[in-house]
Design an enzyme around this catalytic site. Structure first.
Site, PDB file in Angstrom:
ATOM      1  N   TRP A 152       1.016  -0.980   0.200  1.00 24.64           N
ATOM      2  CA  TRP A 152       0.256   0.404  -0.276  1.00 24.64           C
ATOM      3  C   TRP A 152       0.655   1.092  -0.081  1.00 24.64           C
ATOM      4  CZ3 TRP A 152      -4.227  -1.064  -2.340  1.00 24.64           C
ATOM      5  CH2 TRP A 152      -4.939  -2.119  -1.606  1.00 24.64           C
ATOM      6  N   ASP A 201      -1.990   6.467   6.730  1.00 25.86           N
ATOM      7  CA  ASP A 201      -2.602   5.606   5.964  1.00 25.86           C
ATOM      8  C   ASP A 201      -2.875   5.070   6.950  1.00 25.86           C
ATOM      9  OD1 ASP A 201      -4.471   3.758   4.992  1.00 25.86           O
ATOM     10  OD2 ASP A 201      -3.196   3.678   2.746  1.00 25.86           O
ATOM     11  N   LYS A 229     -13.130  -1.512   6.490  1.00 31.77           N
ATOM     12  CA  LYS A 229     -12.208  -2.930   7.334  1.00 31.77           C
ATOM     13  C   LYS A 229     -12.840  -2.997   8.974  1.00 31.77           C
ATOM     14  CE  LYS A 229      -8.504  -2.175   4.426  1.00 31.77           C
ATOM     15  NZ  LYS A 229      -8.485  -2.777   3.207  1.00 31.77           N
TER      16      LYS A 229
HETATM   17  N1  PMP Z   1      -4.299   0.891   1.705  1.00 29.48           N
HETATM   18  C1  PMP Z   1      -4.047   0.131   2.775  1.00 29.48           C
HETATM   19  C2  PMP Z   1      -3.774  -0.005   3.669  1.00 29.48           C
HETATM   20  C3  PMP Z   1      -6.093  -0.268   2.462  1.00 29.48           C
HETATM   21  O1  PMP Z   1      -5.047  -1.912   3.107  1.00 29.48           O
HETATM   22  C4  PMP Z   1      -6.233  -0.653   0.859  1.00 29.48           C
HETATM   23  C5  PMP Z   1      -7.293  -1.415   0.590  1.00 29.48           C
HETATM   24  N2  PMP Z   1      -7.298  -2.360   0.917  1.00 29.48           N
HETATM   25  C6  PMP Z   1      -6.247   0.881   0.481  1.00 29.48           C
HETATM   26  C7  PMP Z   1      -4.998   1.287   0.983  1.00 29.48           C
HETATM   27  C8  PMP Z   1      -7.129   1.214  -0.965  1.00 29.48           C
HETATM   28  O2  PMP Z   1      -8.516   1.168  -0.753  1.00 29.48           O
HETATM   29  P1  PMP Z   1      -9.639   1.133  -1.736  1.00 29.48           P
HETATM   30  O3  PMP Z   1      -9.854  -0.011  -2.039  1.00 29.48           O
HETATM   31  O4  PMP Z   1     -10.323   1.661  -0.256  1.00 29.48           O
HETATM   32  O5  PMP Z   1      -8.845   2.135  -2.232  1.00 29.48           O
END
Ligand code: PMP
Length: 363
Positions: A101, A175, A199
C-alpha cells in the site's frame, strides 16, 4: 441465527448488532417515513446523523479541535493522489515503503510531486519496519507518508515517528485504513490521517480524512474542487453529495464502539485476539508467520502452511466450519486472518481450534 466468522481483509465483518439496527431502521428512520438512503443530504434528519457521527468519531479517537474531519469518497487509492494534490505544493514528499500500500502511494504521488523513498523494507520482503532514525528525510519535503498498517504484508507501526525529533518539519501523513479505531492515535505527531471505511468503520464507499487545519488551502490548480480538502471542509463534507448511507452506518459503528468501552477497550481485545493466534502459530511447528515480532500487525495475520498443496483443503475445511475468507492475498500467498474490531475473541478461538485439528491431521 449463528453467523459464520468472516476473516476478510475488507470489505470486512461488521458487528451483527449494527447490521440488525440498520435493518430495523431501513424502511423508516426514527419516524421520518424515509430510509436514510432516501433523505436529502442537506435535510435536518441527515445533518443530525452526520453531526452525531463526527462527534462520536472525535470522541473515540480524541481528535483535537484544530483537526477537520472530512467524509470523502474514492478510498485509499484516491487519497494517494488527493494527498499530494493538496499537501505537496508541487514540491517534495518522502515515503516510507513497508508493503504494497505504501508502495502504491509512493508511485501515485510521482504524478503530482517529487516523491522519493525515504526507507524501505523491500529487501526482507516487507517483513520488518525500518527504524525511523535510518530514514532519509529530505529537509524540503512537505510531508512524509507512512502506511501504519500494511494490510497485505501484516506489518504495523506500534508507535508513530516523531518527525520533529528526527529534524524534519514535514507533516506526517498516515494511511491508517486497516487499523483506524483499533488503537489510539498520537495527534501531536500527525498532520493528516486517511482511512477507507471498509475494514473497521463500515461499508466501502466512505473515506475518512482527518487533517490539521493549517494544511488546508494549498491544493494544486489541477486538484478537482470536490477533492480540495479546504472546499470539503468549508462545506462540512457536503460540497458534493457524500456517501450518506455509509456515513450513517459508520455512525452506528461508532456508537457500537462507544458501547464496547471505546478505542482503549478495543485495543486490549485486539491485543488478546492477535496474541492468541500468533502464539498458536509460533508454537504449532506447522504454521508460519514470517513477520519480525516487533512489526507484527494485530489486524492482518498472514500465515503459511508447510506445503501449499494443503491450502485448498485448509480453506474448504475452514468454510465447512463457518470460518470464511481466509485465503491470503495473491502477492503473498498462504492464508491471512484479519482480526478487525468486529471479530470477536470466540471467532479467533474457533480458528485456532480448527488450525490445531488440521495440523494434527496433516502434520
Ligand atoms: N491502504 C490500505 C492500507 C489498504 O488496506 C487499502 C485497501 N485494502 C487501500 C489503501 C486501498 O483502499 P481502496 O481500495 O478503498 O482504495
Amino acid at each position: 441465527m449463528k453467523r459464520p466468522y468472516n476473516f476478510s481483509a475488507g470489505p470486512a465483518t461488521l458487528p451483527p448488532e449494527v447490521l440488525q439496527q440498520a435493518a430495523d431502521e431501513m424502511l423508516d428512520w426514527h419516524g421520518s417515513g424515509m430510509s436514510v438512503m432516501e433523505m436529502s443530504h442537506r435535510g435536518r434528519e441527515f445533518m443530525s446523523i452526520r453531526d452525531q457521527a463526527e462527534t462520536d468519531l472525535r470522541e473515540l479517537l480524541a481528535v483535537p479541535p484544530q483537526f477537520k474531519v472530512l467524509f470523502m469518497q474514492g478510498g485509499g487509492l484516491a487519497e494517494n493522489a488527493i494527498v499530494p494534490m493538496n499537501l505537496s505544493r508541487g514540491g517534495q514528499a518522502d515515503f516510507v515503503v513497508t508493503g504494497s500500500w505504501s508502495q502504491k502511494s509512493y508511485k501515485e504521488a510521482k504524478r503530482y510531486c517529487d516523491s522519493a523513498v525515504a526507507a524501505s523494507n523491500e529487501a526482507d520482503d516487507h517483513t520488518s519496519l525500518p527504524a525511523p532514525a535510518s530514514w532519509q528525510l529530505r529537509p524540503q519535503a512537505a510531508y512524509v507518508h507512512l502506511c501504519t498498517n500494511e494490510t497485505i504484508h501484516g506489518v504495523e507501526f506500534s508507535e508513530l515517528p516523531d518527525l520533529k525529533g528526527l529534524g524534519s518539519d514535514a507533516a506526517l501523513v498516515i494511511d491508517c485504513s486497516s487499523h483506524i479505531a483499533t488503537r489510539s492515535i498520537d495527534w501531536s505527531r500527525v498532520g493528516l490521517a486517511f482511512a477507507g471505511a471498509q475494514k473497521n468503520i463500515g461499508p466501502a464507499g466512505l473515506t475518512l480524512v482527518i487533517v490539521r487545519e493549517d494544511l488546508l488551502g494549498h491544493a494544486l490548480p489541477v486538484c478537482p474542487s470536490a477533492f480540495d480538502y479546504k472546499t470539503v471542509a468549508d462545506n462540512q463534507s457536503m460540497y458534493n453529495t457524500p456517501p450518506t448511507y455509509a456515513i450513517y452506518l459508520a455512525g452506528l459503528v461508532f456508537q457500537w464502539l462507544k458501547r464496547q468501552g471505546g478505542v482503549a477497550a478495543m485495543e486490549q481485545r485486539n491485543i488478546a485476539k492477535a496474541t492468541l493466534l500468533y502464539d498458536y502459530i509460533d508454537a504449532s511447528g506447522f504454521y508460519r508467520n514470517t513477520v519480525a515480532p516487533a512489526a507484527r500487525s494485530r489486524m492482518n495475520l498472514p500465515f503459511f502452511l508447510p506445503d501449499d498443496s494443503h491450502n485448498e483443503a485448509f480453506l474448504a475445511g475452514a468454510k465447512e466450519r463457518g470460518l470464511l475468507q481466509l485465503k491470503g492475498h495473491k502477492s503473498v500467498g498462504g492464508m491471512r486472518a484479519s482480526l478487525y474490531n468486529a471479530m470477536p475473541l470466540e471467532g479467533v478461538q474457533a480458528l485456532v481450534d480448527y488450525m490445531r485439528e488440521f495440523a494434527a491431521r496433516h502434520g
